[in-house]
Design a protein around this motif. Structure first.
Motif, PDB file in Angstrom:
ATOM      1  N   VAL A   5       0.867  -1.233   0.010  1.00  0.00           N
ATOM      2  CA  VAL A   5       0.153   0.063  -0.070  1.00  0.00           C
ATOM      3  C   VAL A   5       0.995   1.162  -0.008  1.00  0.00           C
ATOM      4  O   VAL A   5       1.578   1.664   1.103  1.00  0.00           O
ATOM      5  N   GLU A   6       0.769   1.890  -1.104  1.00  0.00           N
ATOM      6  CA  GLU A   6       1.742   3.327  -1.218  1.00  0.00           C
ATOM      7  C   GLU A   6       0.807   4.380  -0.371  1.00  0.00           C
ATOM      8  O   GLU A   6      -0.537   4.366  -0.522  1.00  0.00           O
ATOM      9  N   SER A   7       1.550   5.328  -0.192  1.00  0.00           N
ATOM     10  CA  SER A   7       0.959   6.600   0.543  1.00  0.00           C
ATOM     11  C   SER A   7       2.046   7.662   0.118  1.00  0.00           C
ATOM     12  O   SER A   7       3.158   7.396  -0.108  1.00  0.00           O
ATOM     13  N   GLY A   8       1.604   8.899   0.645  1.00  0.00           N
ATOM     14  CA  GLY A   8       2.532  10.273   0.438  1.00  0.00           C
ATOM     15  C   GLY A   8       2.486  10.976  -0.833  1.00  0.00           C
ATOM     16  O   GLY A   8       3.099  11.936  -0.915  1.00  0.00           O
ATOM     17  N   GLY A   9       1.685  10.644  -1.961  1.00  0.00           N
ATOM     18  CA  GLY A   9       1.443  11.132  -3.102  1.00  0.00           C
ATOM     19  C   GLY A   9       0.882  12.460  -2.814  1.00  0.00           C
ATOM     20  O   GLY A   9       0.387  12.985  -1.741  1.00  0.00           O
ATOM     21  N   GLY A  10       0.929  13.402  -3.888  1.00  0.00           N
ATOM     22  CA  GLY A  10       0.075  14.741  -3.850  1.00  0.00           C
ATOM     23  C   GLY A  10       0.632  15.825  -4.870  1.00  0.00           C
ATOM     24  O   GLY A  10       1.176  15.351  -5.905  1.00  0.00           O
ATOM     25  N   LEU A  11       0.238  16.857  -4.565  1.00  0.00           N
ATOM     26  CA  LEU A  11       0.526  18.088  -5.609  1.00  0.00           C
ATOM     27  C   LEU A  11       1.589  18.823  -5.014  1.00  0.00           C
ATOM     28  O   LEU A  11       1.678  19.059  -3.721  1.00  0.00           O
ATOM     29  N   VAL A  12       2.845  18.969  -5.627  1.00  0.00           N
ATOM     30  CA  VAL A  12       3.995  19.720  -5.108  1.00  0.00           C
ATOM     31  C   VAL A  12       4.363  20.524  -6.332  1.00  0.00           C
ATOM     32  O   VAL A  12       4.402  20.319  -7.325  1.00  0.00           O
ATOM     33  N   GLN A  13       4.848  21.791  -5.819  1.00  0.00           N
ATOM     34  CA  GLN A  13       5.611  22.661  -7.027  1.00  0.00           C
ATOM     35  C   GLN A  13       6.965  22.234  -7.448  1.00  0.00           C
ATOM     36  O   GLN A  13       7.605  21.386  -6.723  1.00  0.00           O
ATOM     37  N   PRO A  14       7.220  22.797  -8.612  1.00  0.00           N
ATOM     38  CA  PRO A  14       8.469  22.331  -9.209  1.00  0.00           C
ATOM     39  C   PRO A  14       9.526  22.736  -8.009  1.00  0.00           C
ATOM     40  O   PRO A  14       9.691  24.046  -7.807  1.00  0.00           O
ATOM     41  N   LEU A  20       7.411   9.090  -0.517  1.00  0.00           N
ATOM     42  CA  LEU A  20       6.538   8.184  -0.654  1.00  0.00           C
ATOM     43  C   LEU A  20       6.923   7.003   0.325  1.00  0.00           C
ATOM     44  O   LEU A  20       7.939   6.860   0.398  1.00  0.00           O
ATOM     45  N   SER A  21       5.834   6.272   0.868  1.00  0.00           N
ATOM     46  CA  SER A  21       5.858   5.112   1.559  1.00  0.00           C
ATOM     47  C   SER A  21       4.965   4.095   0.942  1.00  0.00           C
ATOM     48  O   SER A  21       4.106   4.432   0.117  1.00  0.00           O
ATOM     49  N   CYS A  22       5.665   2.864   1.221  1.00  0.00           N
ATOM     50  CA  CYS A  22       4.867   1.605   0.753  1.00  0.00           C
ATOM     51  C   CYS A  22       5.049   0.505   1.991  1.00  0.00           C
ATOM     52  O   CYS A  22       6.067   0.248   2.315  1.00  0.00           O
ATOM     53  N   ALA A  23       4.032   0.300   2.509  1.00  0.00           N
ATOM     54  CA  ALA A  23       3.743  -0.552   3.654  1.00  0.00           C
ATOM     55  C   ALA A  23       3.424  -1.836   3.052  1.00  0.00           C
ATOM     56  O   ALA A  23       2.520  -1.994   2.242  1.00  0.00           O
ATOM     57  N   ALA A  24       4.142  -2.903   3.460  1.00  0.00           N
ATOM     58  CA  ALA A  24       3.971  -4.350   3.180  1.00  0.00           C
ATOM     59  C   ALA A  24       3.299  -5.195   4.232  1.00  0.00           C
ATOM     60  O   ALA A  24       3.794  -4.853   5.159  1.00  0.00           O
ATOM     61  N   SER A  25       2.642  -6.049   3.751  1.00  0.00           N
ATOM     62  CA  SER A  25       1.973  -7.121   4.815  1.00  0.00           C
ATOM     63  C   SER A  25       2.441  -8.236   4.100  1.00  0.00           C
ATOM     64  O   SER A  25       2.774  -8.616   3.011  1.00  0.00           O
ATOM     65  N   GLY A  26       2.815  -9.161   5.338  1.00  0.00           N
ATOM     66  CA  GLY A  26       3.187 -10.559   4.601  1.00  0.00           C
ATOM     67  C   GLY A  26       4.463 -10.924   5.259  1.00  0.00           C
ATOM     68  O   GLY A  26       5.462  -9.948   5.497  1.00  0.00           O
ATOM     69  N   ARG A  27       4.832 -12.051   5.419  1.00  0.00           N
ATOM     70  CA  ARG A  27       6.241 -12.213   6.048  1.00  0.00           C
ATOM     71  C   ARG A  27       7.348 -12.595   5.148  1.00  0.00           C
ATOM     72  O   ARG A  27       8.622 -12.488   5.657  1.00  0.00           O
ATOM     73  N   THR A  28       7.344 -12.276   3.878  1.00  0.00           N
ATOM     74  CA  THR A  28       8.491 -12.396   2.844  1.00  0.00           C
ATOM     75  C   THR A  28       8.991 -11.082   2.741  1.00  0.00           C
ATOM     76  O   THR A  28       9.922 -10.850   1.718  1.00  0.00           O
ATOM     77  N   PHE A  29       8.363  -9.875   3.217  1.00  0.00           N
ATOM     78  CA  PHE A  29       9.094  -8.493   2.859  1.00  0.00           C
ATOM     79  C   PHE A  29      10.309  -8.538   3.031  1.00  0.00           C
ATOM     80  O   PHE A  29      10.992  -8.147   2.047  1.00  0.00           O
ATOM     81  N   SER A  30      11.037  -9.144   4.243  1.00  0.00           N
ATOM     82  CA  SER A  30      12.432  -8.640   4.405  1.00  0.00           C
ATOM     83  C   SER A  30      13.546  -9.677   3.559  1.00  0.00           C
ATOM     84  O   SER A  30      14.428  -9.522   3.537  1.00  0.00           O
ATOM     85  N   ASN A  77       8.542  -2.898   7.829  1.00  0.00           N
ATOM     86  CA  ASN A  77       7.952  -3.583   6.681  1.00  0.00           C
ATOM     87  C   ASN A  77       7.574  -2.555   5.722  1.00  0.00           C
ATOM     88  O   ASN A  77       6.570  -2.560   5.089  1.00  0.00           O
ATOM     89  N   THR A  78       8.552  -1.459   5.441  1.00  0.00           N
ATOM     90  CA  THR A  78       8.168  -0.530   4.808  1.00  0.00           C
ATOM     91  C   THR A  78       9.418  -0.077   3.774  1.00  0.00           C
ATOM     92  O   THR A  78      10.628  -0.154   4.229  1.00  0.00           O
ATOM     93  N   VAL A  79       9.093   0.593   2.640  1.00  0.00           N
ATOM     94  CA  VAL A  79      10.270   0.869   1.664  1.00  0.00           C
ATOM     95  C   VAL A  79       9.612   2.678   1.567  1.00  0.00           C
ATOM     96  O   VAL A  79       8.659   2.683   1.439  1.00  0.00           O
ATOM     97  N   TYR A  80      10.538   3.345   1.147  1.00  0.00           N
ATOM     98  CA  TYR A  80      10.412   4.703   1.200  1.00  0.00           C
ATOM     99  C   TYR A  80      11.122   5.227  -0.236  1.00  0.00           C
ATOM    100  O   TYR A  80      12.093   4.594  -0.714  1.00  0.00           O
ATOM    101  N   LEU A  81      10.509   6.051  -0.808  1.00  0.00           N
ATOM    102  CA  LEU A  81      11.238   7.114  -1.868  1.00  0.00           C
ATOM    103  C   LEU A  81      11.313   8.470  -1.666  1.00  0.00           C
ATOM    104  O   LEU A  81      10.191   9.017  -1.636  1.00  0.00           O
TER     105      LEU A  81
END
Length: 121
Positions: A5-14, A20-30, A77-81
């Motif tokens: 599940v991604e989050s953190g998007g939106g409108l931003v100026q140049p 961005l964050s991506c939360a993962a569920s499940g045992r295989t993330f790592s 269990n989270t990856v970021y951008l």
């Protein structure tokens, strides 16, 4: 099975920044490499950056090197951008994916639903 599940998007100026964050569920993330892709209107899904399962290796597309940084926290269990110096051409839907350490979308088995990033003044 991994759900993303991604989050953190939106409108931003140049020139602005977003994380961005991506939360993962499940045992295989790592044990899975994680990646970010994006898809702009009328264009194919494009690879941005990937990080190995332990976070020791990363690979990025030339278009985002020096501006975008991928990281992960396996305890959460989270990856970021982290995206800096955003440009209008960065406008797209951003997807996280889990799978093999690769720049090709078909090497990733699991995908999030995407989050919209719009860069505009």
């Amino acid at each position: 099975q991994v759900q993303l599940v991604e989050s953190g998007g939106g409108l931003v100026q140049p020139g602005g920044s977003l994380r961005l964050s991506c939360a993962a569920s499940g045992r295989t993330f790592s044990s899975a490499a994680m990646a970010w892709f994006r898809q702009a209107p009328g264009k194919e899904r494009a690879f941005l950056t990937t990080i190995s399962a332990r976070g020791t290796s990363t690979t990025s597309a030339d278009s985002v090197k020096g501006r975008f940084t991928i990281s992960r926290d396996n305890a959460k269990n989270t990856v970021y951008l982290q995206m800096n110096n955003l440009k209008p051409e960065d406008t797209a839907i951003y997807y996280c994916a889990a799978g093999g350490y690769s720049t090709y979308h078909f090497d990733y088995n699991y995908w999030g639903q995407g989050t919209q990033v719009t860069v505009s003044s």
